[in-house]
Motif scaffolding. Structure first.
Motif, PDB file in Angstrom:
ATOM      1  N   GLY A  35     -32.938  88.581 -23.223  1.00 33.06           N
ATOM      2  CA  GLY A  35     -32.789  88.745 -24.658  1.00 33.06           C
ATOM      3  C   GLY A  35     -33.764  89.675 -25.347  1.00 33.06           C
ATOM      4  N   VAL A  36     -33.458  89.899 -26.626  1.00 27.57           N
ATOM      5  CA  VAL A  36     -34.290  90.702 -27.522  1.00 27.57           C
ATOM      6  C   VAL A  36     -34.828  89.759 -28.592  1.00 27.57           C
ATOM      7  CG1 VAL A  36     -34.311  92.598 -29.182  1.00 27.57           C
ATOM      8  CG2 VAL A  36     -32.902  92.769 -27.131  1.00 27.57           C
ATOM      9  N   TRP A  37     -36.138  89.815 -28.833  1.00 28.06           N
ATOM     10  CA  TRP A  37     -36.794  88.878 -29.751  1.00 28.06           C
ATOM     11  C   TRP A  37     -37.505  89.668 -30.847  1.00 28.06           C
ATOM     12  CZ3 TRP A  37     -36.132  83.702 -28.469  1.00 28.06           C
ATOM     13  CH2 TRP A  37     -35.565  83.488 -27.216  1.00 28.06           C
ATOM     14  N   ASP A  78     -42.019  85.840 -16.171  1.00 25.42           N
ATOM     15  CA  ASP A  78     -41.522  87.109 -15.626  1.00 25.42           C
ATOM     16  C   ASP A  78     -40.164  87.463 -16.244  1.00 25.42           C
ATOM     17  OD1 ASP A  78     -39.950  85.175 -14.506  1.00 25.42           O
ATOM     18  OD2 ASP A  78     -40.039  85.979 -12.450  1.00 25.42           O
ATOM     19  N   ARG A  79     -39.944  87.008 -17.473  1.00 28.46           N
ATOM     20  CA  ARG A  79     -38.659  87.257 -18.143  1.00 28.46           C
ATOM     21  C   ARG A  79     -38.427  88.753 -18.354  1.00 28.46           C
ATOM     22  NH1 ARG A  79     -36.995  82.309 -21.460  1.00 28.46           N
ATOM     23  NH2 ARG A  79     -38.620  80.791 -21.026  1.00 28.46           N
ATOM     24  N   ASN A  80     -37.174  89.132 -18.198  1.00 23.46           N
ATOM     25  CA  ASN A  80     -36.754  90.502 -18.473  1.00 23.46           C
ATOM     26  C   ASN A  80     -36.306  90.544 -19.932  1.00 23.46           C
ATOM     27  OD1 ASN A  80     -35.706  93.085 -18.456  1.00 23.46           O
ATOM     28  ND2 ASN A  80     -33.774  92.466 -17.508  1.00 23.46           N
ATOM     29  N   MET A  81     -37.243  90.903 -20.826  1.00 26.09           N
ATOM     30  CA  MET A  81     -36.959  90.783 -22.247  1.00 26.09           C
ATOM     31  C   MET A  81     -37.622  91.894 -23.046  1.00 26.09           C
ATOM     32  SD  MET A  81     -39.465  87.537 -23.099  1.00 26.09           S
ATOM     33  CE  MET A  81     -39.599  87.830 -24.848  1.00 26.09           C
ATOM     34  N   LEU A  82     -37.142  92.055 -24.281  1.00 25.66           N
ATOM     35  CA  LEU A  82     -37.697  93.025 -25.227  1.00 25.66           C
ATOM     36  C   LEU A  82     -38.220  92.262 -26.437  1.00 25.66           C
ATOM     37  CD1 LEU A  82     -38.099  95.900 -26.452  1.00 25.66           C
ATOM     38  CD2 LEU A  82     -35.722  95.773 -27.240  1.00 25.66           C
ATOM     39  N   LEU A  83     -39.469  92.531 -26.805  1.00 27.39           N
ATOM     40  CA  LEU A  83     -40.076  91.930 -27.987  1.00 27.39           C
ATOM     41  C   LEU A  83     -40.305  93.020 -29.035  1.00 27.39           C
ATOM     42  CD1 LEU A  83     -41.613  89.762 -29.649  1.00 27.39           C
ATOM     43  CD2 LEU A  83     -43.636  90.288 -28.262  1.00 27.39           C
ATOM     44  N   ILE A  84     -39.830  92.774 -30.255  1.00 26.72           N
ATOM     45  CA  ILE A  84     -40.057  93.707 -31.365  1.00 26.72           C
ATOM     46  C   ILE A  84     -41.091  93.098 -32.307  1.00 26.72           C
ATOM     47  CG2 ILE A  84     -39.006  94.867 -33.339  1.00 26.72           C
ATOM     48  CD1 ILE A  84     -36.330  94.718 -31.819  1.00 26.72           C
ATOM     49  N   LEU A  85     -42.182  93.815 -32.534  1.00 28.64           N
ATOM     50  CA  LEU A  85     -43.206  93.399 -33.494  1.00 28.64           C
ATOM     51  C   LEU A  85     -43.124  94.350 -34.681  1.00 28.64           C
ATOM     52  CD1 LEU A  85     -46.261  92.764 -31.125  1.00 28.64           C
ATOM     53  CD2 LEU A  85     -44.611  91.103 -31.994  1.00 28.64           C
TER      54      LEU A  85
END
Length: 668
Positions: A35-37, A78-85
């Protein structure tokens, strides 16, 4: 993003950094299996709360007393994820520190940040977002296809449906976009004015304002001044009352409801009955954003416009008085929500107070740093005991409670209430020693100030801590005392009903299962009559314990699953975990050992990221160990390990869905 784990999108305010990264996230989201967070940091003031904000964005309700970084790093794993700050420029150090920790923990993690400046990390890839191209940048470009012009035309068409870009107005539109330096926010603010002005009139007014700012030198304005001029011009074209409201609304963090605006912003100059029309006017002028969903209508000042409003509020000399009004509103809201929490609108208050989280935090910060207001911080914090316990903010509640108690060392009724709330919060973290300490201190100080209700609740909290420590005799005496002295009290929560549920657990553990069952049936009936759901979910789960002890696993499964279903309404990580513990044990008794092993695997993984496993409570840990041994015996070591590892890949929602029988177990 293909080359760097950290990409920081930079640019001036209003250039479209947030829209750029959100559009990019939409385009690449299929590349991220986990996911994208998104975390919005725009209105966060305390750099120390960056990690809590990110944890909330992840939906992580870490109940433990350990460091926030540790729990965040474990959750990211080890999640395959995108974090937006989003909007890091005022919290550069805090953001850089957190990013460094997370990327060291998980090299697969990708982070997209927006900021007006770089985060100064060696591995950071900075991508400046320039303003849109304006007519004349490319001599060969047709002005009709220029991106600034197209944006203006699109926004103009939304404001004035019959607006058409043609040969008559293209020259003025092109010149307007040039004067606005292609800054999207400035172009949007100008386009909104077409309701009352022609393109030529807008251009003329803006040109006059820019000439005034630039002075006789006739040099071009720097781009940040261009935006400021555009905002200032929009500000001047508002009615005086709208300008005043714009400034006052800047006191809110994030979004807000109309009744909050009426309470905080009205006075003799802005009567409360005028606020609705003024808010509508600011929405029409694109100063305020409006968000409408099942939870109601909320409003928000765009960050760049909120900054402008804050400056005007300072110039007006109203900042302190408005912040005090803001604090007064959220204190009143906290009292109302506490009074209503145990009733039929519990879900409404759960949703509402999670929405108000940013504003509550802002009000707390103001109270804690303002001389003479620190006692109000204690009252606000303790009135919101259910927000810290039931809404997923246990760790944050503890941080603020301890800070407010240090600021108010003298015994008082406000301090006594904050102490029993702190004890409750520490128990939820599995810190029974700290919980007992706070409850005993509450009891001692309550006697000094003559607060009999605090004495009763301190006894209840001491009983909770004793239960977690496995001291059943002490727990029984203290909880029994709290129940006896609470029976005439109309307040069901957090004293009477919770004490009865916990006493039933003591009785079950002592073998008095029929008395425990009878108590819980009564609690569930009271909950049904009052519309109370949160305690009802715990009572349903707790009822499964004596039913299991009676050898009635089918009935136990039904009640445990009912508790799980109710918990879906709340961000109750702890309650979901303990209900899953009992559900796994019940499936093992029903000889559905593979399903139980899947749940045990999910529990191991989710306890690790959520807090102290089983809160360290013997009544839970002992039964957990028995369940593990029973499953290993029924399945054999190899089959058990396979099912356990498969279950360990499930998050809490997926584990709940499995336990409720809504999906089949994943293949081992």
């Amino acid at each position: 993003m293909s080359e760097s784990n950290l990409v920081t999108v930079t640019g001036i305010g209003g250039v479209g950094k947030s829209r750029t990264v959100l559009r990019l996230a939409h385009q690449v989201r299929s590349q991220f299996a986990d996911g994208v967070w998104f975390a919005d940091l725009a209105r966060l003031q305390d750099a120390g709360m960056v990690k809590n904000t990110i944890a909330s964005a992840f939906g992580v309700a870490d109940q433990s007393a350990r460091g926030e970084s540790e729990s965040l790093s474990e959750w990211v794993g080890d999640r395959n994820m995108l974090l937006i700050l989003d909007t890091c420029e005022h919290l550069i150090e805090g953001c850089a520190e957190l990013i460094d920790e997370l990327l060291q923990a998980n090299p697969r993690l990708k982070i997209l940040a927006t900021s007006r400046q770089s985060l100064h990390l060696a591995y950071e890839h900075v991508v400046p977002v320039p303003p849109l191209a304006v007519p004349g940048d490319n001599a060969d470009e047709n002005p009709f296809t220029n991106e600034s012009v197209q944006l203006f035309a699109a926004r103009a068409g939304a404001v004035v449906p019959d607006f058409v870009l043609d040969e008559q107005n293209i020259g003025s539109v092109a010149e307007l976009c040039r004067r606005l330096d292609g800054i999207p926010l400035a172009i949007e603010l100008a386009a909104v004015r077409l309701r009352a002005l022609s393109v030529d009139q807008i251009l003329g007014l803006l040109t006059d304002r820019f000439s005034l700012l630039a002075g006789a030198s006739r040099t071009a304005l720097p781009r940040h001044q261009t935006l400021r001029a555009a905002i200032g011009w929009s500000h001047e074209l508002c009615e005086p009352a709208e300008r005043l409201l714009w400034a006052r609304l800047s006191v809110f963090a994030g979004d807000f409801e109309l009744d909050a605006a009426r309470f905080v912003c009205s006075d003799d100059r802005l009567p409360a009955e005028d606020i609705t029309d003024l808010v509508t006017g600011l929405v029409e002028k694109s100063i305020l954003l409006i968000k409408s969903d099942h939870a109601g209508v909320r409003y928000k000042l765009i960050d760049t416009l909120a900054e402008y409003g804050e400056e005007w509020l300072e110039k007006l000399g109203e900042s302190e008085s408005l912040r005090h009004q803001h604090l007064a509103y959220y204190l009143s809201l906290a009292r109302r929500s506490e009074d209503a929490w145990s009733g039929p609108r519990q879900i409404y208050w759960f949703v509402r107070m999670r929405q108000e989280h940013d504003n509550v935090r802002l009000a707390l910060e103001h109270a804690l740093r303002t001389p003479g207001d620190s006692l109000l911080a204690l009252e606000l914090l303790s009135s919101l005991w259910f927000m810290w316990i039931c809404c997923g903010f246990v760790r944050e509640g503890r941080i603020y409670l301890e800070r407010a108690l240090r600021a108010n060392p003298d015994p008082s009724k406000e301090r006594c209430k904050a102490l029993w709330v702190l004890s409750y919060v520490r128990s939820a973290q599995g810190d029974s020693v700290g919980a007992l300490e706070a409850a005993e201190q509450c009891s001692s100080e309550a006697v000094l100030v003559g607060d009999s209700r605090a004495v009763i609740l301190a006894s209840k909290m001491q009983g909770t801590a004793a239960l977690l420590q496995g001291d059943l005799q002490k727990a029984s005496a203290l909880l029994g005392m709290a129940i006896e002295f609470n029976t005439g009290n109309k307040e069901l929560n957090p004293g009477l009903l919770q004490a009865i549920v916990e006493l039933s657990i003591v009785l079950t553990t002592q073998g008095e299962v029929y008395e425990a069952e009878s108590l819980l049936v009564d609690v569930l009936q009271v909950c049904k009559e009052r519309g109370e759901l949160w305690v009802s979910s715990y009572a349903s789960w707790a009822l499964s314990l004596p039913l299991l002890a009676m050898g009635r696993p089918e009935a136990a499964l039904t009640t445990a699953q009912e508790g799980l279903r109710i918990k879906r309404y709340f961000h109750d990580t702890l309650g979901t975990l303990v209900a899953l513990e009992t559900t796994a044990r019940t499936f093992a008794m029903l000889e559905q050992a593979e399903l139980a092993a899947h749940l045990l695997g999910a529990l191991k993984a989710n306890w690790t990221t959520s807090g102290l496993p089983m809160m360290g409570a013997p009544f839970l840990t002992n039964e957990h160990e028995k369940c593990v041994k029973e499953c290993q015996k029924l399945l054999g070591e190899a089959a058990y390990n396979s099912a356990f590892e498969s279950g360990a890949r499930l998050d809490l929602d997926e584990a709940s869905t499995l336990a409720l029988g809504e999906v089949d177990a994943p293949p081992s």
